[in-house]
Write a protein that holds these residues in place. Structure first.
Motif, PDB file in Angstrom:
ATOM      1  N   ARG A   1      56.768  76.998   7.152  1.00  0.00           N
ATOM      2  CA  ARG A   1      57.213  77.870   8.247  1.00  0.00           C
ATOM      3  C   ARG A   1      58.881  78.156   8.338  1.00  0.00           C
ATOM      4  NH1 ARG A   1      58.567  81.122  11.450  1.00  0.00           N
ATOM      5  NH2 ARG A   1      57.560  81.526  13.544  1.00  0.00           N
ATOM      6  N   PHE A   2      59.553  77.124   8.135  1.00  0.00           N
ATOM      7  CA  PHE A   2      60.763  77.088   8.480  1.00  0.00           C
ATOM      8  C   PHE A   2      61.686  76.738   7.353  1.00  0.00           C
ATOM      9  CE2 PHE A   2      58.867  75.485  12.529  1.00  0.00           C
ATOM     10  CZ  PHE A   2      59.027  76.738  13.293  1.00  0.00           C
TER      11      PHE A   2
ATOM     12  N   ALA B   1      64.638  72.671   7.733  1.00  0.00           N
ATOM     13  CA  ALA B   1      63.888  72.248   8.926  1.00  0.00           C
ATOM     14  C   ALA B   1      63.538  70.940   8.909  1.00  0.00           C
ATOM     15  CB  ALA B   1      63.023  73.365   9.372  1.00  0.00           C
TER      16      ALA B   1
END
Length: 334
Positions: A301-302, A306
């Motif tokens: 997702r990041f 992250a």
């Protein structure tokens, strides 16, 4: 030959041997002496022990009472030591300790001074050996270790490997296929039935009937409100599949898809993860593989950066690392 001090866990055998070696002869001597004294006293007054037709002479009453008290103490001593031996035997047999902690001298002393206690101990020890201790569940620790190792591997520039997902069809690679406890958080509508009461009779009877009916309706209303309030529902142990863009849950006979970009908040707790969405009910996944889901979700997702900055991953990075003497690879299998 060096002297090895006794283990603190086995010193109870030394104490037991000393106590029994003193208590048993003392009780035997006391009962025997009281018996002989009572016998001589009754014989001198023309009575016999066990003769129910003759009252015990007053001169022999005290010594006879002492004999009865010592006999009761001896019986209680036998019962207590027998029960204690049985319980200790079961505990030590269940823990797979050596018979009597292999303190053979003290075991011999106990066996000679209190053979009944040693017999019950041996019986309990055999029973304990047959009883298997409950297996230690290491799945939670293993799941957290797998999440930590995967976090370190990906943060160091590694790439998650794909895992086979039999029976699951998707165009994307699968990186996690695990069994997790699934639940959703939402409120619902609950209907309940109000009742009406008609009562005839005295004022007290009518008042009591109406009051009981009101209490019943109030309880039904409270129960309906409690059931309708937002809470975790749809609890199910289900199959969870993670791809780079989605989390799939097989819930009640159908696959549900949760887009990672729609996740507004992601929380970690000691037993699982919670995903909050803008347009659908929160999702909770509990189980040993839940923290691994958190690592992979953050990565896809990041991005890899992250993994060291995402707040919800801090508990994973803070877990104690095991021995680094060997080489480990990320575990993303079922």
């Amino acid at each position: 030959m060096s002297f090895v001090p006794p283990s603190p866990k086995s010193r109870h055998w030394t104490f037991t041997a000393v106590a029994i070696a003193v208590a048993t002869p003392a009780l035997v001597w006391g009962v025997d002496r009281s018996y002989r004294s009572t016998y001589r006293c009754l014989r001198a007054h023309g009575s016999w022990i066990g003769d129910s037709d003759t009252d015990i002479p007053e001169a022999c009453s005290e010594i006879s009472a002492l004999l009865g008290m010592l006999a009761l103490i001896a019986a209680a001593y036998v019962v207590v030591t027998a029960i204690t031996g049985l319980c200790v035997g079961i505990v030590e047999g269940r823990r797979r300790r050596g018979f009597g902690h292999r303190r053979w001298f003290t075991v011999t002393v106990v066996g000679v001074a209190a053979p009944w206690a040693m017999a019950t101990y041996a019986t309990g020890y055999g029973i304990g050996r047959l009883l298997r201790p409950p297996a230690v569940d290491t799945s939670w620790t293993d799941g957290r270790d797998a999440a930590r190792r995967t976090l370190e591997f990906l943060a160091d520039g590694g790439h998650p490997g794909a895992v086979p997902a039999p029976g699951f069809l998707t165009d994307e690679p699968v990186h996690l296929d695990a069994r997790l406890h699934y639940s959703r958080h939402y409120g619902t509508t609950v209907t309940y039935q109000q009742t009406s009461a008609m009562a005839f009779g005295s004022a007290a009877f009518v008042t009591g009937a109406l009051l009981a009916n009101a209490i019943g309706n109030s309880n039904a209303r409270s129960r309906a409100a409690r059931l309708a309030s937002p809470q975790w529902r749809d609890h199910e142990l289900t199959r969870v599949v993670l791809t780079p863009t989605r989390t799939w849950c097989y819930s009640f006979g159908r696959w549900l898809s949760f887009d990672h970009t729609a996740v507004m908040e992601y929380h970690l707790d000691p037993h699982g993860v919670v995903l909050l969405f803008a347009d659908t009910e929160p999702l909770r996944l509990n189980g040993p593989a839940a923290w691994l889901h958190a690592v992979l979700f953050a990565y896809f997702r990041f991005g890899a950066s992250a993994l060291t900055t995402a707040t919800f991953l801090l508990p994973i990075g803070a877990t104690q690392a095991p021995d680094q003497s060997g080489t480990t690879s990320p575990s993303t299998s079922r």
